[in-house]
Design an enzyme around this catalytic site. Structure first.
Site, PDB file in Angstrom:
ATOM      1  N   SER A   1       0.826  -1.208   0.000  1.00 41.38           N
ATOM      2  CA  SER A   1       0.000   0.000   0.000  1.00 41.38           C
ATOM      3  C   SER A   1       0.856   1.252   0.000  1.00 41.38           C
ATOM      4  CB  SER A   1      -0.952   0.008   1.210  1.00 41.38           C
ATOM      5  OG  SER A   1      -0.221  -0.069   2.421  1.00 41.38           O
TER       6      SER A   1
ATOM      7  N   GLU B   1       5.653   2.796  13.861  1.00 46.84           N
ATOM      8  CA  GLU B   1       6.147   3.919  13.078  1.00 46.84           C
ATOM      9  C   GLU B   1       7.277   4.681  13.772  1.00 46.84           C
ATOM     10  OE1 GLU B   1       2.956   3.268  13.586  1.00 46.84           O
ATOM     11  OE2 GLU B   1       1.875   3.282  11.661  1.00 46.84           O
TER      12      GLU B   1
ATOM     13  N   PHE C   1       0.355   9.428  10.243  1.00 48.49           N
ATOM     14  CA  PHE C   1       1.116   8.834  11.339  1.00 48.49           C
ATOM     15  C   PHE C   1       2.600   9.170  11.229  1.00 48.49           C
ATOM     16  CE2 PHE C   1      -2.424   5.667  10.648  1.00 48.49           C
ATOM     17  CZ  PHE C   1      -3.243   6.253  11.602  1.00 48.49           C
TER      18      PHE C   1
ATOM     19  N   HIS D   1      -0.879   8.653   1.149  1.00 48.04           N
ATOM     20  CA  HIS D   1      -2.277   8.845   1.535  1.00 48.04           C
ATOM     21  C   HIS D   1      -2.420  10.150   2.330  1.00 48.04           C
ATOM     22  CE1 HIS D   1      -2.463   4.605   0.418  1.00 48.04           C
ATOM     23  NE2 HIS D   1      -3.765   4.765   0.290  1.00 48.04           N
TER      24      HIS D   1
ATOM     25  N   ARG E   1      -2.647   8.776  -3.230  1.00 46.55           N
ATOM     26  CA  ARG E   1      -2.943   7.334  -3.259  1.00 46.55           C
ATOM     27  C   ARG E   1      -2.396   6.661  -4.511  1.00 46.55           C
ATOM     28  NH1 ARG E   1      -9.098   6.554  -3.045  1.00 46.55           N
ATOM     29  NH2 ARG E   1      -9.003   8.214  -4.594  1.00 46.55           N
TER      30      ARG E   1
END
Length: 327
Positions: free
Chosen positions: A51, A72, A97, A123, A181
């Site tokens: 992703s 993360e 994040f 994203h 994306r």
């Protein structure tokens, strides 16, 4: 995945992910070319191999890839440590994040010591749609821009992202790349030139000059073409590098145009609009400035297309704003 199974290019788990999450973002192309060109690339991801668009790099060079799991903050600190050994770490993660949750680690472990860590924040903006405000990255520029030694780049399509990543080869210090994306419409041809700190000028305008970055560049380009065909004079600057800002391009546009309109998929506080406002104010610009983006609020939840329409970040919304300024 069983306890003993490793995530490898040949594992069933990896193949399943490859089908569900194809490499839409395409950063693998640049990482492969950078590594094969001699850059000591190491890619890290908090369990977002596909992703995050790193699947092809992982498949070709699994020994240069570290899947850190959903951690993360640890990922950023690991990247900082790797950078001290001569590696050039590329950390891919969700923008909300990576920039916000890991801000302390980026500040102290990476930026403070000017380590050459590259962050691929994907994203970004409203592109996570139904995942909600917790996953929308509309403050990432604002929290990273004040960090000393930090460079911030917001490419508007795949070709520009590739060029921007390749431009990092001889760049000192950390870079944060802000991407969507991987479904952004095409703007540039392959091989487009990119210089960190330089804007890409599409049109010069005397009525209004739009300064945009990332996703809004494509609809802004459509609006500028339409209004110029009607006889208006609308300029457009793709300000892909937000820090360091192309001060000369801003002042040249502000000296020529009656109005500067900044457009960003970000809170209007602390982002591109704030950076442009600082330059115009410090240099005594007489042009009017309007900042357009998300108005100091937590974003709504819904499909990205609906959110872009609600916040007037689509073609029709941007056209309405520019026509209002022209009137």
């Amino acid at each position: 995945m069983t306890k003993l199974e490793k995530l490898s290019p040949g594992s069933w788990h990896y193949q399943m992910m490859a089908e569900v999450f194809p490499d839409l973002l395409r950063p693998s192309d640049a990482l492969i070319d950078l590594y094969e060109g001699g850059s000591p690339v190491v890619a890290l991801s908090p369990d977002l191999v596909r992703s995050g668009g790193l699947g092809n790099f992982f498949q070709k060079y699994p020994e240069r890839f570290i899947n850190t799991g959903l951690s993360e903050q640890n990922t950023v600190s690991m990247a900082a440590g790797l950078a001290t050994t001569g590696a050039v770490p590329w950390v891919s993660g969700m923008s909300a994040f990576l920039a916000l949750l890991c801000n302390e680690q980026i500040r102290m472990d990476v930026a403070y010591s000017q380590q050459p860590v590259r962050f691929l924040g994907h994203h970004t903006g409203l592109s996570f749609g139904f995942y909600g405000s917790s996953h929308h990255a509309t403050e990432d520029i604002g929290v990273l821009r004040p960090l000393a030694n930090m460079t911030i780049i917001s490419p508007s399509d795949d070709a520009q992202q590739y060029a921007a990543m390749m431009a990092s080869r001889d760049h000192d210090g950390p870079i944060y790349y802000r991407t969507g994306r991987g479904r952004d419409p095409k703007i540039y041809e392959a091989g487009v030139e990119f210089t960190i700190g330089k804007a890409h000028e599409h049109f010069k305008g005397t009525d209004v000059t739009i300064i945009a970055c990332g996703m809004p560049v494509h609809p802004a380009l459509q609006v500028a073409r339409k209004l110029n065909a009607e006889g208006h004079s609308v300029g457009l600057l793709d300000m892909a590098t937000i820090k360091p800002l192309d001060v000369d391009a801003v002042l040249e546009a502000a000296g020529r145009s009656k109005t500067i309109l900044t457009i960003e998929e970000h809170n209007i506080l602390g982002g591109l609009g704030s950076a442009v406002a600082e330059v115009m104010a410090e240099n005594g610009s007489k042009a009017r400035l309007m900042r357009h983006g998300i108005k100091d609020e937590y974003s709504l939840i819904g499909p990205p297309s609906h959110l872009y329409r609600h916040y007037k970040l689509d073609k029709d919304g941007i056209e309405d704003i520019v026509r209002l300024l022209l009137s």
